[in-house]
Design a protein around this motif. Structure first.
Motif, PDB file in Angstrom:
ATOM      1  N   ASP A  86      20.814 -14.840   3.756  1.00  0.00           N
ATOM      2  CA  ASP A  86      22.356 -14.594   4.026  1.00  0.00           C
ATOM      3  C   ASP A  86      23.229 -15.399   5.122  1.00  0.00           C
ATOM      4  OD1 ASP A  86      24.985 -14.692   2.652  1.00  0.00           O
ATOM      5  OD2 ASP A  86      24.955 -12.443   3.854  1.00  0.00           O
ATOM      6  N   LEU A  87      23.200 -16.607   5.395  1.00  0.00           N
ATOM      7  CA  LEU A  87      24.068 -17.105   6.123  1.00  0.00           C
ATOM      8  C   LEU A  87      25.666 -17.466   6.704  1.00  0.00           C
ATOM      9  CD1 LEU A  87      21.200 -20.138   6.835  1.00  0.00           C
ATOM     10  CD2 LEU A  87      21.031 -17.640   7.619  1.00  0.00           C
ATOM     11  N   HIS A  88      25.892 -17.210   7.960  1.00  0.00           N
ATOM     12  CA  HIS A  88      27.268 -17.246   8.329  1.00  0.00           C
ATOM     13  C   HIS A  88      27.695 -18.625   9.084  1.00  0.00           C
ATOM     14  CE1 HIS A  88      31.292 -16.375   8.980  1.00  0.00           C
ATOM     15  NE2 HIS A  88      30.875 -16.443  10.394  1.00  0.00           N
ATOM     16  N   PHE A  89      28.607 -19.548   8.456  1.00  0.00           N
ATOM     17  CA  PHE A  89      28.193 -20.736   8.965  1.00  0.00           C
ATOM     18  C   PHE A  89      30.058 -21.000   9.927  1.00  0.00           C
ATOM     19  CE2 PHE A  89      26.346 -22.052   5.431  1.00  0.00           C
ATOM     20  CZ  PHE A  89      24.792 -22.209   6.291  1.00  0.00           C
ATOM     21  N   ARG A  90      29.682 -21.414  11.308  1.00  0.00           N
ATOM     22  CA  ARG A  90      31.153 -21.846  11.666  1.00  0.00           C
ATOM     23  C   ARG A  90      31.022 -22.906  12.818  1.00  0.00           C
ATOM     24  NH1 ARG A  90      30.826 -19.357  16.772  1.00  0.00           N
ATOM     25  NH2 ARG A  90      29.435 -18.718  17.646  1.00  0.00           N
ATOM     26  N   ALA A 118      24.746 -21.867  12.553  1.00  0.00           N
ATOM     27  CA  ALA A 118      24.612 -20.928  11.297  1.00  0.00           C
ATOM     28  C   ALA A 118      23.708 -19.273  11.695  1.00  0.00           C
ATOM     29  CB  ALA A 118      22.985 -21.796  10.144  1.00  0.00           C
ATOM     30  N   GLU A 119      24.248 -18.003  11.031  1.00  0.00           N
ATOM     31  CA  GLU A 119      24.180 -17.156  12.119  1.00  0.00           C
ATOM     32  C   GLU A 119      23.482 -16.201  11.118  1.00  0.00           C
ATOM     33  OE1 GLU A 119      26.996 -17.292  15.888  1.00  0.00           O
ATOM     34  OE2 GLU A 119      27.909 -16.466  13.704  1.00  0.00           O
ATOM     35  N   GLN A 120      22.661 -15.109  11.414  1.00  0.00           N
ATOM     36  CA  GLN A 120      22.999 -13.978  10.535  1.00  0.00           C
ATOM     37  C   GLN A 120      23.201 -13.102  11.542  1.00  0.00           C
ATOM     38  OE1 GLN A 120      18.601 -13.073   9.357  1.00  0.00           O
ATOM     39  NE2 GLN A 120      19.264 -12.569   6.667  1.00  0.00           N
ATOM     40  N   ASP A 121      23.770 -11.947  11.081  1.00  0.00           N
ATOM     41  CA  ASP A 121      23.941 -10.747  11.798  1.00  0.00           C
ATOM     42  C   ASP A 121      23.832 -10.796  13.328  1.00  0.00           C
ATOM     43  OD1 ASP A 121      23.536  -8.874   9.313  1.00  0.00           O
ATOM     44  OD2 ASP A 121      21.648  -9.136  10.090  1.00  0.00           O
ATOM     45  N   GLY A 122      25.172 -12.321  13.803  1.00  0.00           N
ATOM     46  CA  GLY A 122      25.980 -12.378  15.108  1.00  0.00           C
ATOM     47  C   GLY A 122      24.418 -13.275  15.735  1.00  0.00           C
ATOM     48  N   GLN A 150      20.518 -24.271   3.924  1.00  0.00           N
ATOM     49  CA  GLN A 150      21.014 -24.366   3.577  1.00  0.00           C
ATOM     50  C   GLN A 150      22.185 -24.934   5.099  1.00  0.00           C
ATOM     51  OE1 GLN A 150      21.373 -19.951   2.900  1.00  0.00           O
ATOM     52  NE2 GLN A 150      19.316 -19.909   3.187  1.00  0.00           N
ATOM     53  N   GLU A 159      25.122 -27.133   3.716  1.00  0.00           N
ATOM     54  CA  GLU A 159      26.921 -26.823   3.997  1.00  0.00           C
ATOM     55  C   GLU A 159      27.483 -28.167   5.253  1.00  0.00           C
ATOM     56  OE1 GLU A 159      30.288 -24.577   5.562  1.00  0.00           O
ATOM     57  OE2 GLU A 159      29.104 -24.814   3.930  1.00  0.00           O
TER      58      GLU A 159
END
Length: 177
Positions: free
Chosen positions: A2-6, A64-68, A102, A106
């Motif tokens: 589970d990745l967070h994109f910013r 692409a980050e995971q848990d910061g 991933q 994105e």
């Protein structure tokens, strides 16, 4: 995963430079499969170049980050109807685990949102495994070659004299959401 994109900010520049350098240069890069250490030495990018990419209109550095924790990044720049895709880097010890796929998805979603009809990149043309990776994701070799910037240390110190870039292109279609 589970990745967070910013989008990157200037505060992210040191971490981006460290990530990109680790993915392509030096002994640490050999932990992954994207290393260029056998044919390029020196730097891959510098803080000034990353700052320019972040600040330029129509350009973002996507993280692409995971848990910061920063795991991967790429640079996107709208160039007319196409979007340039570059600086694609995944932490060497995580390469091959799907993070890059991933991030590419994105990046392509963002390019479609910008109403780009194609994604373009340049790849050193001796990078057969890397080119095959992109071809499996819909990119095609254009046959258009560009000279490697020999003598410009911002791009590294070549260890051989036959380096050049080839443009790869992928048509973009589908929903721009």
């Amino acid at each position: 995963m589970d990745l967070h994109f910013r989008n990157a900010t200037t505060a992210d520049i040191p971490a981006i430079v460290t990530l990109v350098e680790s993915a392509y240069r030096g002994e640490v890069s050999r932990a992954g499969w994207t290393t260029e250490a056998d044919f390029l030495d020196g730097q891959r990018i510098d803080a000034e170049g990353v700052a320019d990419d972040i600040a330029k209109p129509g350009s973002v550095v996507l993280l692409a980050e995971q848990d910061g924790r920063l795991l991967a990044c790429c640079h996107l720049e709208k160039t007319g109807d196409a979007c340039y895709f570059g600086m694609f880097s995944v932490a060497p010890h995580l390469q091959g685990g799907g993070i890059g796929k991933q991030l590419m998805q994105e990046a392509e979603r963002l390019a479609r949102h910008w109403q780009c009809t194609a994604m373009e990149m340049t790849v050193i043309d001796i990078r057969d495994a890397l080119i095959a990776f992109y071809e499996r994701r819909g990119y095609v070799r254009t046959g258009i070659k560009q000279a490697f910037p020999y003598g410009d240390a911002r791009f590294g110190i070549p260890l051989r004299d036959d380096l050049r870039f080839e443009i790869l292109c992928k048509p973009l279609s589908g929903d721009a959401t």
